[in-house]
Design a protein around this motif. Structure first.
Motif, PDB file in Angstrom:
ATOM      1  N   LEU A  55       0.833  -1.211   0.000  1.00  0.00           N
ATOM      2  CA  LEU A  55       0.000   0.000   0.000  1.00  0.00           C
ATOM      3  C   LEU A  55       0.862   1.253   0.000  1.00  0.00           C
ATOM      4  O   LEU A  55       0.524   2.244  -0.653  1.00  0.00           O
ATOM      5  CB  LEU A  55      -0.905   0.001   1.236  1.00  0.00           C
ATOM      6  CG  LEU A  55      -2.131  -0.890   1.206  1.00  0.00           C
ATOM      7  CD1 LEU A  55      -2.876  -0.782   2.518  1.00  0.00           C
ATOM      8  CD2 LEU A  55      -3.027  -0.487   0.066  1.00  0.00           C
ATOM      9  N   GLN A  56       1.983   1.190   0.734  1.00  0.00           N
ATOM     10  CA  GLN A  56       2.878   2.342   0.791  1.00  0.00           C
ATOM     11  C   GLN A  56       3.338   2.735  -0.607  1.00  0.00           C
ATOM     12  O   GLN A  56       3.338   3.907  -0.967  1.00  0.00           O
ATOM     13  CB  GLN A  56       4.091   1.977   1.664  1.00  0.00           C
ATOM     14  CG  GLN A  56       5.174   3.013   1.706  1.00  0.00           C
ATOM     15  CD  GLN A  56       4.959   4.018   2.806  1.00  0.00           C
ATOM     16  OE1 GLN A  56       4.009   3.901   3.570  1.00  0.00           O
ATOM     17  NE2 GLN A  56       5.818   4.998   2.883  1.00  0.00           N
ATOM     18  N   ALA A 131      -5.147 -11.440   7.211  1.00  0.00           N
ATOM     19  CA  ALA A 131      -5.141 -11.128   8.645  1.00  0.00           C
ATOM     20  C   ALA A 131      -5.612  -9.700   8.890  1.00  0.00           C
ATOM     21  O   ALA A 131      -6.404  -9.443   9.804  1.00  0.00           O
ATOM     22  CB  ALA A 131      -3.734 -11.327   9.207  1.00  0.00           C
ATOM     23  N   ILE A 132      -5.113  -8.758   8.046  1.00  0.00           N
ATOM     24  CA  ILE A 132      -5.509  -7.363   8.239  1.00  0.00           C
ATOM     25  C   ILE A 132      -6.985  -7.180   7.923  1.00  0.00           C
ATOM     26  O   ILE A 132      -7.713  -6.485   8.646  1.00  0.00           O
ATOM     27  CB  ILE A 132      -4.635  -6.448   7.369  1.00  0.00           C
ATOM     28  CG1 ILE A 132      -3.205  -6.463   7.895  1.00  0.00           C
ATOM     29  CG2 ILE A 132      -5.169  -5.019   7.366  1.00  0.00           C
ATOM     30  CD1 ILE A 132      -2.283  -5.548   7.158  1.00  0.00           C
TER      31      ILE A 132
ATOM     32  N   VAL B  62      -3.528  -1.919  10.936  1.00  0.00           N
ATOM     33  CA  VAL B  62      -4.830  -1.359  10.557  1.00  0.00           C
ATOM     34  C   VAL B  62      -4.815   0.163  10.734  1.00  0.00           C
ATOM     35  O   VAL B  62      -5.345   0.908   9.900  1.00  0.00           O
ATOM     36  CB  VAL B  62      -5.957  -2.013  11.388  1.00  0.00           C
ATOM     37  CG1 VAL B  62      -7.292  -1.395  11.058  1.00  0.00           C
ATOM     38  CG2 VAL B  62      -5.994  -3.499  11.138  1.00  0.00           C
ATOM     39  N   ALA B  63      -4.140   0.616  11.816  1.00  0.00           N
ATOM     40  CA  ALA B  63      -4.034   2.068  12.039  1.00  0.00           C
ATOM     41  C   ALA B  63      -3.272   2.727  10.898  1.00  0.00           C
ATOM     42  O   ALA B  63      -3.636   3.819  10.440  1.00  0.00           O
ATOM     43  CB  ALA B  63      -3.352   2.336  13.380  1.00  0.00           C
ATOM     44  N   VAL B  64      -2.220   2.064  10.392  1.00  0.00           N
ATOM     45  CA  VAL B  64      -1.468   2.617   9.263  1.00  0.00           C
ATOM     46  C   VAL B  64      -2.382   2.784   8.052  1.00  0.00           C
ATOM     47  O   VAL B  64      -2.308   3.785   7.334  1.00  0.00           O
ATOM     48  CB  VAL B  64      -0.277   1.693   8.921  1.00  0.00           C
ATOM     49  CG1 VAL B  64       0.378   2.129   7.629  1.00  0.00           C
ATOM     50  CG2 VAL B  64       0.732   1.725  10.039  1.00  0.00           C
ATOM     51  N   PHE B  65      -3.259   1.804   7.853  1.00  0.00           N
ATOM     52  CA  PHE B  65      -4.233   1.883   6.761  1.00  0.00           C
ATOM     53  C   PHE B  65      -5.053   3.168   6.859  1.00  0.00           C
ATOM     54  O   PHE B  65      -5.218   3.911   5.881  1.00  0.00           O
ATOM     55  CB  PHE B  65      -5.116   0.637   6.846  1.00  0.00           C
ATOM     56  CG  PHE B  65      -6.238   0.588   5.864  1.00  0.00           C
ATOM     57  CD1 PHE B  65      -6.030   0.176   4.562  1.00  0.00           C
ATOM     58  CD2 PHE B  65      -7.512   0.955   6.246  1.00  0.00           C
ATOM     59  CE1 PHE B  65      -7.067   0.129   3.666  1.00  0.00           C
ATOM     60  CE2 PHE B  65      -8.554   0.909   5.352  1.00  0.00           C
ATOM     61  CZ  PHE B  65      -8.329   0.501   4.066  1.00  0.00           C
ATOM     62  N   PHE B  66      -5.529   3.490   8.081  1.00  0.00           N
ATOM     63  CA  PHE B  66      -6.346   4.691   8.251  1.00  0.00           C
ATOM     64  C   PHE B  66      -5.509   5.955   8.077  1.00  0.00           C
ATOM     65  O   PHE B  66      -5.977   6.935   7.496  1.00  0.00           O
ATOM     66  CB  PHE B  66      -7.015   4.680   9.621  1.00  0.00           C
ATOM     67  CG  PHE B  66      -8.093   3.652   9.738  1.00  0.00           C
ATOM     68  CD1 PHE B  66      -9.114   3.612   8.809  1.00  0.00           C
ATOM     69  CD2 PHE B  66      -8.084   2.711  10.744  1.00  0.00           C
ATOM     70  CE1 PHE B  66     -10.102   2.652   8.883  1.00  0.00           C
ATOM     71  CE2 PHE B  66      -9.067   1.750  10.829  1.00  0.00           C
ATOM     72  CZ  PHE B  66     -10.079   1.717   9.901  1.00  0.00           C
TER      73      PHE B  66
END
Lengths: 167, 102
Positions: A55-56, A131-132, B62-66
């Motif tokens: 994603l990064q 998992a995420i 998950v926090a990184v996603f947000f």
């Protein structure tokens, strides 16, 4: 990760981050930021965060940085003039920066080597998309939906803002 | 000491955050200030991922996603504001953006 690899990686990260701040031309700043984001993605891979690393690169180094470069080229920005700044403000910035840096180094020296190294997690599925997603769509479902609304508002706001007939 | 402990990552994150904060404080070009903000967000992301690994909890990722989503929304709206400001006043210098003073 081996300490030598970590050292090389963090040295490159700090150098490219300094490039973002110190480069005179905004284009060079943006390209330094792309390098920084790629190196961070590599660091994420070492930390078993495979989806986050992907994603990064896709979201940050791809979408957001293209937006930045597009705006810089649209506005046809040249090199900045040398910074003329109030002496007190410059002093304040350096004092605050050194204080924060000092706190970071003190934290490092206070605890380096004390904790155990990061071991591989027990389950091999750690950090995978599955998992995420399992976590995201159960415990964090409300935040996920709110994110959708936030993006919608951002889209509408950006379109309204970029319209020509704004005061 | 043949392994990298979590403190190293936290220190690296603090270092990157400091560089980003200095960029916001020292530079006057709003686009470069904006990129420094992205740098700070990424430093926080690094800390999130390192602690997620350290604590064996997926919540950090998950926090990184947000954070990434908010950063994308912020970049879109912020750059639109910069374009609108540049169109009206032909400047990207934060010191010259004092129009709210009346």
């Amino acid at each position: 990760m081996h300490p030598v690899v970590f050292g090389i990686l963090s040295a490159l990260l700090v150098l490219s981050a300094l490039g973002v701040v110190l480069a005179r031309s905004p284009i060079r700043s943006a390209l330094s930021l792309v390098v920084t984001l790629f190196l961070l993605a590599v660091t994420f891979l070492f930390l078993d965060a495979h989806l986050v690393a992907a994603l990064q690169i896709i979201v940050y180094a791809g979408a957001i940085m293209v937006l930045f470069l597009f705006v810089i080229m649209l506005l046809n920005l040249q090199e900045d003039p040398p910074v003329v700044m109030h002496a007190a403000l410059r002093w304040l910035a350096f004092a605050g920066g050194s204080l924060f840096l000092f706190a970071g180094i003190a934290m490092f020296l206070g605890s380096a080597g004390a904790g155990p190294g990061l071991q591989s997690p027990a389950d091999a599925a750690f950090g995978t998309t599955e998992a995420i997603a399992a976590r995201l769509f159960t415990k964090h479902l409300l935040a996920f939906e709110a994110t959708g609304i936030l993006l919608l508002i951002a889209v509408v706001g950006a379109v309204v803002m970029a319209k020509r007939k704004l005061v | 000491m043949n392994v990298v402990s979590v403190e190293w990552y936290l220190t690296l994150g603090a270092l990157l955050f400091t560089i980003g904060a200095l960029g916001v404080l020292l530079r006057r070009n709003v686009i470069v200030m904006f990129m420094s903000i992205e740098l700070m967000l990424n430093a926080v992301n690094l800390v999130f991922v390192a602690l997620s690994r350290h604590l064996h909890s997926i919540d950090g990722q998950v926090a990184v996603f947000f954070v990434m989503t908010v950063a994308a929304a912020e970049a879109a709206v912020g750059l639109a504001i910069i374009i609108a400001a540049f169109r009206n006043r032909e400047t990207v210098n934060a010191d010259e953006m004092n129009w709210l003073q009346g």
